[in-house]
Write a protein that holds these residues in place. Sequence first.
Motif, PDB file in Angstrom:
ATOM      1  N   HIS A   1      -2.261  12.118   1.643  1.00  0.00           N
ATOM      2  CA  HIS A   1      -1.537  10.922   2.108  1.00  0.00           C
ATOM      3  C   HIS A   1      -0.315  10.632   1.231  1.00  0.00           C
ATOM      4  N   TYR A   2       0.549   9.804   1.803  1.00  0.00           N
ATOM      5  CA  TYR A   2       1.655   9.210   1.041  1.00  0.00           C
ATOM      6  C   TYR A   2       1.385   7.716   0.936  1.00  0.00           C
ATOM      7  N   ASP A   3       1.755   7.135  -0.198  1.00  0.00           N
ATOM      8  CA  ASP A   3       1.529   5.715  -0.436  1.00  0.00           C
ATOM      9  C   ASP A   3       2.745   4.919   0.062  1.00  0.00           C
ATOM     10  N   LEU A   4       2.547   4.100   1.086  1.00  0.00           N
ATOM     11  CA  LEU A   4       3.659   3.314   1.644  1.00  0.00           C
ATOM     12  C   LEU A   4       3.769   1.937   0.997  1.00  0.00           C
ATOM     13  N   GLY A   5       2.895   1.661   0.040  1.00  0.00           N
ATOM     14  CA  GLY A   5       2.928   0.369  -0.656  1.00  0.00           C
ATOM     15  C   GLY A   5       2.117  -0.679   0.071  1.00  0.00           C
TER      16      GLY A   5
ATOM     17  N   LEU B   1      -1.354   3.513   3.607  1.00  0.00           N
ATOM     18  CA  LEU B   1      -1.226   4.942   3.341  1.00  0.00           C
ATOM     19  C   LEU B   1      -0.800   5.653   4.616  1.00  0.00           C
ATOM     20  N   MET B   2       0.052   6.686   4.451  1.00  0.00           N
ATOM     21  CA  MET B   2       0.392   7.525   5.599  1.00  0.00           C
ATOM     22  C   MET B   2      -0.437   8.798   5.477  1.00  0.00           C
ATOM     23  N   SER B   3      -1.373   8.968   6.399  1.00  0.00           N
ATOM     24  CA  SER B   3      -2.305  10.096   6.300  1.00  0.00           C
ATOM     25  C   SER B   3      -1.644  11.400   6.734  1.00  0.00           C
ATOM     26  N   MET B   4      -2.044  12.483   6.097  1.00  0.00           N
ATOM     27  CA  MET B   4      -1.569  13.818   6.474  1.00  0.00           C
ATOM     28  C   MET B   4      -2.556  14.509   7.410  1.00  0.00           C
TER      29      MET B   4
ATOM     30  N   VAL C   1      15.275  10.205  -2.823  1.00  0.00           N
ATOM     31  CA  VAL C   1      14.756  11.522  -2.486  1.00  0.00           C
ATOM     32  C   VAL C   1      13.257  11.616  -2.791  1.00  0.00           C
ATOM     33  N   GLY C   2      12.846  10.991  -3.898  1.00  0.00           N
ATOM     34  CA  GLY C   2      11.455  11.109  -4.346  1.00  0.00           C
ATOM     35  C   GLY C   2      10.498  10.445  -3.372  1.00  0.00           C
ATOM     36  N   LEU C   3       9.255  10.901  -3.405  1.00  0.00           N
ATOM     37  CA  LEU C   3       8.235  10.415  -2.460  1.00  0.00           C
ATOM     38  C   LEU C   3       7.020   9.881  -3.199  1.00  0.00           C
ATOM     39  N   PHE C   4       7.261   9.396  -4.434  1.00  0.00           N
ATOM     40  CA  PHE C   4       6.133   8.940  -5.249  1.00  0.00           C
ATOM     41  C   PHE C   4       5.324   7.880  -4.514  1.00  0.00           C
TER      42      PHE C   4
END
Length: 349
Positions: free
Chosen positions: A48-52, A56-59, A272-275
């Motif tokens: 996942h990515y953390d959207l704050g 979470l955005m699941s993969m 650019v970063g995806l932290f």
Amino acid sequence: MKCVHLKGFQSLLELVDKPTPVPMGTEVLLKVLGAGVCHSDAHIWEGHYDLGGGRLMSMAERIRFPLVMGHETSGEVVALGPQAKGVSVGSRYAVCSWIGCGECRFCAAGDEHLCAAPRFLGVNRDGGYADHILVPDARYLIDIGDLDPVAAAPLVCSGLTTYSALKKAGPVLQQDRIVVIGAGGLGLMALNLMRLLGAKGAVVLEPNAEKRQAALEAGAVAAIDPGAADAVQQVRAALGHPVSFVLDLVGSAESAGIGFELLDRAGKMVVVGLFGGAMALPVPLLPMRAATIQGSYIGSPGELRELIALVRKNGGLAVRVDRRPLADADQALQDLRAGRVVGRVVLVP
Ligand SMILES: [Zn+2]
Ligand SMILES: [Zn+2]
């Protein structure tokens, strides 16, 4: 062939044997010479990515297991499908992993990296954490000539991502010093590319002392700890003029926040970063400063060709590379997640 399997999110990367594929149609089979380990691989692993704000955005819908990760690959052609044209056995290439559907408006415009139905190698299809890689068409292979294939591998993502983002600065890059946030693999790549692009220079913000030192060695004008109470004043002093361009290679709530705070009137920040995280933006300042916030995602296959031509013309890039065997893929990924990597890890089968 040997390859590294990811069998599920947050599971151990395993080295496995499987039959070496035979290229069909336009496919090309390469022996892998270098496979960079990227922060996106850590996000795929995490799932996942953390959207704050707890979102979470699941993969889960994008990834099929087992997956061979690795989207920064260089290799030597060993076999061609019967319809494959334009490359020769024994030659060395960077593998452009950014393969789109070939039918949408982005693909038609050459922006396959923006395709909504991507077939990216190492993400949607098997990639370079292996001793062989199958590429669907020779047009995704870019001749690297005499470049060191291990140092060239990170150009495919780390290099392209920073190159495309730096281009978005426009002529400011050669006129003003810029602010670069983050001195990990992308930050050091940006500093190296800036030299090739005739850029004026960069003041780097980075919390890790060892990475700040690496940034200074890579040519940063100054490297400042963003945790310092007077970090903003230190950046302004080191820059010597208003902040016209910020490159945020971290992409956290904190990094984008400090980046926006630094921007002067008519300034631009490229993220650019995806932290992860969500940015709290003082909205009236956006119009009052006539500021631009722009996202930049990887880069186009055409830009990758430009970048490799630029690097070849300059005889290579002094990128700091940490070479490791395929069997160390799991450790390499965990080291990257823990922030223990300086420069770029490249798996060398
Ligand atoms: Zn990447
Ligand atoms: Zn497409």
